[in-house]
Scaffold this motif. Structure first.
Motif, mmCIF file in Angstrom:
data_model
loop_
_atom_site.group_PDB
_atom_site.id
_atom_site.type_symbol
_atom_site.label_atom_id
_atom_site.label_comp_id
_atom_site.label_asym_id
_atom_site.label_seq_id
_atom_site.Cartn_x
_atom_site.Cartn_y
_atom_site.Cartn_z
ATOM 1 N N ALA A 198 4.761 3.931 2.623
ATOM 2 C CA ALA A 198 4.342 2.655 2.049
ATOM 3 C C ALA A 198 4.501 1.566 3.103
ATOM 4 N N HIS A 201 -3.278 0.372 -3.649
ATOM 5 C CA HIS A 201 -3.099 -0.930 -3.016
ATOM 6 C C HIS A 201 -2.955 -1.998 -4.099
ATOM 7 N N ARG A 232 -5.265 9.564 0.219
ATOM 8 C CA ARG A 232 -5.340 8.709 -0.968
ATOM 9 C C ARG A 232 -4.412 7.518 -0.822
ATOM 10 N N THR A 233 -4.880 6.329 -1.231
ATOM 11 C CA THR A 233 -4.040 5.139 -1.175
ATOM 12 C C THR A 233 -4.097 4.381 -2.497
ATOM 13 N N MET A 287 0.578 5.215 0.598
ATOM 14 C CA MET A 287 -0.312 6.203 1.207
ATOM 15 C C MET A 287 0.186 7.597 0.850
ATOM 16 N N TYR A 300 4.685 10.889 1.579
ATOM 17 C CA TYR A 300 4.230 9.557 1.172
ATOM 18 C C TYR A 300 4.848 8.493 2.078
ATOM 19 N N THR A 321 3.688 -0.809 -6.717
ATOM 20 C CA THR A 321 2.432 -0.180 -7.112
ATOM 21 C C THR A 321 2.647 0.506 -8.453
ATOM 22 N N THR A 370 0.839 -1.191 0.000
ATOM 23 C CA THR A 370 0.000 0.000 0.000
ATOM 24 C C THR A 370 0.876 1.244 0.000
#
Length: 122
Positions: free
Chosen positions: A93, A63, A60-61, A55, A91, A79, A53
């Motif tokens: 993760a 996944h 907002r994410t 972030m 950010y 991602t 994930t």
């Protein structure tokens, strides 16, 4: 004038579970794009699922789920790249590794985040 590096990575510590899963998770930034990547090795002897994930600021994410084969070879899961919004340091993760199958009864084996541990003292 110094040239900025094309790709910047903010990585958390390399972690290992007692069962044989190892991982390190990073937030990467290149030319305004941001994405998460986890580097892993699976020496558990069984297939795992990795849930990665990213972030972003504002909640907002992104996944993704990656199958992690039962092999003791290094590999990655990442991602999709997205256009950055705000500073890259905003950010984070996290990657979570669990037994494959998705039946809800598989335990979490390892969680690795992109947070950099700040050291105190001199």
């Amino acid at each position: 004038m110094p040239v900025a590096p094309e790709r910047v990575a903010r990585c958390g510590p390399e972690l290992a579970s007692p069962g044989g899963a190892e991982a390190q998770t990073c937030v990467l930034n290149e030319r305004g794009d941001v994405w998460a990547r986890t580097y892993y090795r699976n020496a558990t002897g069984r297939e795992l699922d990795a849930f990665l994930t990213l972030m972003a600021p504002g909640g907002r994410t992104v996944h993704v789920r990656c199958a992690v084969p039962a092999q003791d070879e290094p590999d990655t899961c990442e991602t999709p790249r997205e256009r950055g919004a705000g500073v890259v340091t905003a950010y984070t993760a996290v990657a979570e590794f669990a037994g494959a199958g998705g039946d809800g009864g598989t335990p979490l084996l390892l969680r690795a985040g992109s947070n950099v541990v700040e050291r105190e003292g001199s």
